[in-house]
Design a protein around this motif. Structure first.
Motif, short mmCIF file in Angstrom:
data_model
loop_
_atom_site.label_atom_id
_atom_site.label_comp_id
_atom_site.label_asym_id
_atom_site.label_seq_id
_atom_site.Cartn_x
_atom_site.Cartn_y
_atom_site.Cartn_z
N VAL A 267 1.97 1.87 -3.38
CA VAL A 267 0.87 2.52 -4.14
C VAL A 267 0.90 4.02 -3.87
CG1 VAL A 267 -1.64 2.68 -4.46
CG2 VAL A 267 -0.60 0.46 -4.01
N PHE A 268 1.06 4.36 -2.58
CA PHE A 268 1.07 5.78 -2.16
C PHE A 268 2.21 6.53 -2.82
CE2 PHE A 268 2.70 8.81 1.14
CZ PHE A 268 1.66 9.73 1.06
N ASP B 150 -4.70 -1.45 7.30
CA ASP B 150 -3.34 -1.35 6.76
C ASP B 150 -2.49 -0.44 7.64
OD1 ASP B 150 -3.15 -2.98 4.42
OD2 ASP B 150 -4.60 -1.65 3.46
N LYS C 220 -0.33 -6.74 -3.63
CA LYS C 220 -1.13 -6.72 -2.39
C LYS C 220 -2.26 -7.76 -2.51
CE LYS C 220 -3.75 -3.79 0.71
NZ LYS C 220 -4.50 -2.57 0.92
N GLU D 60 0.85 -1.19 0.00
CA GLU D 60 0.00 0.00 0.00
C GLU D 60 0.89 1.25 0.00
OE1 GLU D 60 -3.49 -0.42 -0.26
OE2 GLU D 60 -3.16 1.66 -0.81
N LYS D 61 2.03 1.15 0.68
CA LYS D 61 2.96 2.28 0.68
C LYS D 61 3.53 2.50 -0.72
CE LYS D 61 6.44 4.61 3.28
NZ LYS D 61 7.66 4.54 4.04
N TYR E 142 -2.78 9.26 4.86
CA TYR E 142 -3.40 8.77 3.61
C TYR E 142 -4.20 7.49 3.89
CZ TYR E 142 -3.20 5.60 -0.45
OH TYR E 142 -3.50 4.66 -1.40
N LEU E 143 -3.60 6.58 4.67
CA LEU E 143 -4.30 5.31 4.98
C LEU E 143 -5.57 5.57 5.77
CD1 LEU E 143 -1.32 2.98 5.99
CD2 LEU E 143 -2.64 2.88 3.89
N PHE F 83 1.93 9.21 4.99
CA PHE F 83 1.40 7.92 4.52
C PHE F 83 0.31 7.41 5.47
CE2 PHE F 83 2.06 3.16 4.66
CZ PHE F 83 1.26 2.90 3.56
N ARG G 53 -9.37 -1.42 -7.03
CA ARG G 53 -8.72 -0.10 -7.04
C ARG G 53 -7.67 0.02 -8.16
NH1 ARG G 53 -6.15 -0.06 -1.69
NH2 ARG G 53 -5.21 1.88 -2.35
#
Lengths: 224, 372
Positions: free
Chosen positions: A38-39, B135, A54, A35-36, B126-127, B123, A73
Motif C-alpha cells: 500500500v505504501f 503492523d 490484507k 501494508e508495504k 509511515y506505519l 516505511f 481505508r
C-alpha cells in the motif's frame, strides 16, 4: 512501477502460501507486507488490491475489527460499482461478526441493499410505568412474574411495618420508617421495571436486526 | 409473643440466607432500586477488611461503606471513576490497571537474507505515524534485518507505540551509548519505566546520563521525585528548570504547582473531620469535600436515631425493637465517625493518584515532542 508490481505479486504469492500453513505470526507478517505494498503503490488501484489482500488475511485470522479498518481505508472512487457494493457487504459482514448490528445495517444500506428492515413493536414505557402503580402488573408486563412476586412481598412487608408500628402507637417509626421502606420497595419497583423494560426492548431490537442481517448476509456468512 | 419470636427467627434466617445466596441478595437489592457504586462489592470488602484489619475496623468500615453505597452517597463524589464506580478496597483507592499489549515475538521467524534497515526506515515511520504500530511490530520482527542499533531502536519504538512497554524497554536497553539513537532510547525507556511504576530503574538510568539534554533529564528526574514522594530530590532537580523551553515550560510549572499543593499547603486534619462528624453526623465528610456522602450519612443516622428514640419512649429500652434500632443507629454513628476520619486520607490518596497520572502523562509529552 515494476518494483511495486513485483513486490505486490510476491506478497500475494507468499500470503497464499503462508495462509495455507495457517501460522498466525506468518499471516500477520504477510499483512504487514501488504501494508508495504500500500505504501509503495503508485496508483489507487494497486493500493486497493493490497488492502483487499490484507483484509483477506486478517479475515482468515478472525481479526474482524482490523479487517473492517483495512476495508475502510480502500479508495472507493477507484473501485467499480459492483466491487464497491461487495466491499460494503464485507464490511457489513465484519460488523455483524463483531455484533455491531447498527453498523452492519448502515453498511448494507450504503451498498444499496434494500433490507426492508422495519423496527418491531416495542413494549411501551408509559404502559409499564402506569402498570407498575399496581406493582406485580408492571412485572408481568415485562415478563418477570417471579420478580414481581418478590417485589410485592417486599412492598407488603413495608406496609405491614407501617401498620404494626402505627397500631402500637409508634407514629415516628411508622411514618418515617415506612416512608424509607416504601421509598425502597415501591419506587425501587418502578426503577426495576424501567430497567427490565429497557433490557427487553434492546433484546427485541437486537434480535430483529440480527434476523434481518442473517437474511441478507447469509451467503457471505456461509462462506465462513 | 410466640408469633413475634417466630417472626424474629424467620427474619434472621431470611437475612442469613440472603447474604449466603449472593444472587438472591443482588435480586433483592435490584427490587429496592439499589445500585452498586463500589468495586469490589461490600461483601468482598468486608471479607478483606476482616482478614487485614480485624473485626472492629471491618464492621465500622463496612457500615460507613453501606451508607456511601447509595445514589445520594455517590452523588458528586470526587472518587467516581469513568465507569461510574468507586474503585476502593480496605487499603484505599485501587488504581486502574495499565492496559498493555503483549506480542509473541518468539513466534516470528525472520525470512529471506539479511538486509540493512535503512531502506525501510521511511516505511516504518509511515506505519508509526498512521497508527499502524502493530503492523510495524510484525514487519520489524518478521523481516530479516541486519542487527544494528537503529533496528533495536525501531523495534523498541514500535513496541512502545503499540503499548507493549515491558517489551519496548528490552529493546531500548540494547541500544549502545555510542549510538546516535542512544539519547532517544534512554528517554523513551524512562517513560516506559515511569508508566510501569519502576521509578528506581528510571532514576538510575537518568543519573548515569551526561549528554546535552540536561534540562530534559532534570525535568524527568523532578517528575520521578514527585512520583517517589521525595521533596528534597524534587527541589534539587527543579533548581535546573529554566521555564523557557517550549517543550518543557508548561510541565515545569505544573510540577511546581503539584509540589506546592503536596508539601507547602496546609493538610486537612483527620481528627478534626472525626470530631465534626461526632457533633453533627456527616459534617466531617463535608470537611473532606464528600458532600453526597455527608447528606446520606446525616439522613441515615438521623432517621435511625429517630426510630430508635421513638421505640425506646413508646416500648421501653428493654424491648427487642428498641435494642435492634439503637444498635443499628450506634453502629452507623460510630461508623460515620470512623469513615470521616478515614475520608481525609482517602481524599488525599485520590488527589495524589490523579496528580501521579498527570505527572506520568507529562513525562511522556516532551519526549514525544522533542524526539518525534
Amino acid at each position: 512501477m515494476r518494483r511495486t508490481t513485483l513486490l505486490f505479486s510476491i506478497s500475494i504469492f507468499l500470503s497464499a502460501a503462508f495462509s495455507l500453513r495457517g501460522q498466525d505470526a506468518d499471516s500477520l507478517y504477510m499483512a504487514s507486507l501488504c501494508e508495504k505494498a500500500v505504501f509503495e503503490a503508485e496508483t489507487p488501484r494497486q493500493a486497493n488490491q493490497a488492502l483487499l489482500e490484507k483484509a483477506r488475511i486478517l479475515h482468515s485470522q478472525q481479526l474482524y475489527r482490523q479487517e473492517m479498518e483495512a476495508l475502510g481505508r480502500l479508495r472507493m472512487f477507484a473501485l467499480r460499482p459492483e466491487q464497491r457494493s461487495e466491499v460494503l457487504q464485507r464490511q457489513a459482514c465484519c460488523a455483524y461478526l463483531l455484533e455491531d448490528y447498527d453498523a452492519a445495517l448502515s453498511f448494507l444500506e450504503e451498498a444499496g441493499v434494500d433490507t426492508g428492515y422495519v423496527q418491531p413493536k416495542l413494549k411501551s414505557e408509559w404502559a409499564a410505568m402506569f402498570l407498575t402503580f399496581l406493582v406485580p402488573a408492571g412485572y408481568v408486563y415485562v415478563d418477570e412474574p417471579w420478580e414481581g412476586l418478590l417485589s410485592t412481598s417486599l412492598n407488603a412487608l413495608s406496609v405491614l411495618w407501617i401498620v404494626s408500628q402505627i397500631s402500637s402507637g409508634c407514629y415516628v417509626s411508622g411514618i418515617l420508617g415506612g416512608a424509607i421502606a416504601l421509598n425502597g420497595t415501591y419506587l425501587g419497583a418502578q426503577k426495576r421495571v424501567a430497567q427490565l423494560l429497557q433490557q427487553r426492548n434492546s433484546e427485541i431490537l437486537k434480535e430483529s436486526k440480527k434476523n434481518c442481517l442473517v437474511h441478507f448476509l447469509g451467503p457471505h456468512l456461509r462462506e465462513e | 409473643m410466640k408469633f413475634r419470636r417466630l417472626s424474629l427467627i424467620f427474619f434472621l434466617l431470611f437475612s442469613l440466607s440472603c447474604s449466603a445466596q449472593q444472587d438472591f441478595y443482588q435480586l433483592v437489592r435490584a427490587q429496592l432500586g439499589l445500585g452498586n457504586y463500589f468495586e469490589p462489592s461490600n461483601t468482598v470488602f468486608f471479607e478483606q477488611a476482616l482478614k487485614e484489619e480485624g473485626l472492629l475496623k471491618a464492621v465500622l468500615a463496612t457500615s460507613d461503606r453501606v451508607v456511601r453505597n447509595s445514589q445520594v452517597g455517590a452523588a458528586q463524589s470526587p472518587f467516581l471513576c469513568s465507569d461510574g464506580k468507586i474503585h476502593e478496597n480496605i487499603f484505599g483507592p485501587v488504581p486502574e490497571p495499565l492496559k498493555q499489549q503483549h506480542f509473541e515475538l518468539d513466534s516470528f521467524l525472520p525470512k529471506g537474507s539479511s538486509r540493512p534497515l535503512g531502506a525501510d526506515a521511511a516505511f516504518i515511520d509511515y506505519l508509526l505515524g498512521n497508527s499502524l504500530s502493530s503492523d510495524a511490530v510484525y514487519y520489524l520482527f518478521g523481516s530479516a534485518f541486519e542487527a544494528s542499533d537503529s533496528l533495536d531502536f525501531y523495534k523498541g519504538l514500535a513496541l512502545y507505540t503499540a503499548n507493549s512497554l515491558e517489551q519496548a524497554v528490552d529493546y531500548f536497553d540494547r541500544v549502545p551509548d555510542t549510538s546516535s539513537y542512544f539519547e532517544k532510547s534512554l528517554f523513551f525507556s524512562t517513560v516506559c519505566d515511569a508508566y510501569l511504576g519502576r521509578f528506581q530503574q528510571a532514576r538510575s538510568r537518568l543519573q548515569s546520563y551526561s549528554g546535552s539534554w540536561q534540562e530534559l533529564c532534570q525535568y524527568e528526574l523532578a517528575a520521578l521525585s514527585l512520583l517517589e514522594d521525595d521533596a528534597h530530590a524534587y527541589r534539587q532537580a527543579a533548581a535546573n528548570f529554566s521555564y523557557s523551553s517550549y517543550a518543557l515550560a508548561d510541565g515545569e510549572k505544573l510540577f511546581d504547582d503539584i509540589y506546592r499543593s503536596r508539601y507547602e499547603s496546609r493538610k486537612k486534619s483527620p481528627a478534626l473531620a472525626a470530631a465534626a462528624s461526632a457533633i453533627v453526623p456527616g459534617l466531617g465528610k463535608i470537611y473532606s469535600k464528600c458532600y453526597g456522602e455527608a447528606f446520606a450519612s446525616f439522613l441515615c443516622i438521623g432517621a435511625t436515631a429517630a426510630i430508635a428514640a421513638d421505640n425506646c419512649i413508646k416500648r421501653g429500652p428493654q424491648d427487642w425493637r428498641s435494642i435492634v434500632f439503637t444498635t443499628i443507629g450506634a453502629l452507623l454513628y460510630v461508623g460515620n465517625i470512623y469513615g470521616s476520619y478515614v475520608s481525609v486520607g482517602l481524599y488525599n490518596n485520590y488527589l495524589e493518584n490523579a496528580q501521579d497520572n498527570t505527572i506520568v502523562f507529562n513525562i511522556h509529552i516532551p519526549v514525544r515532542s522533542l524526539f518525534p
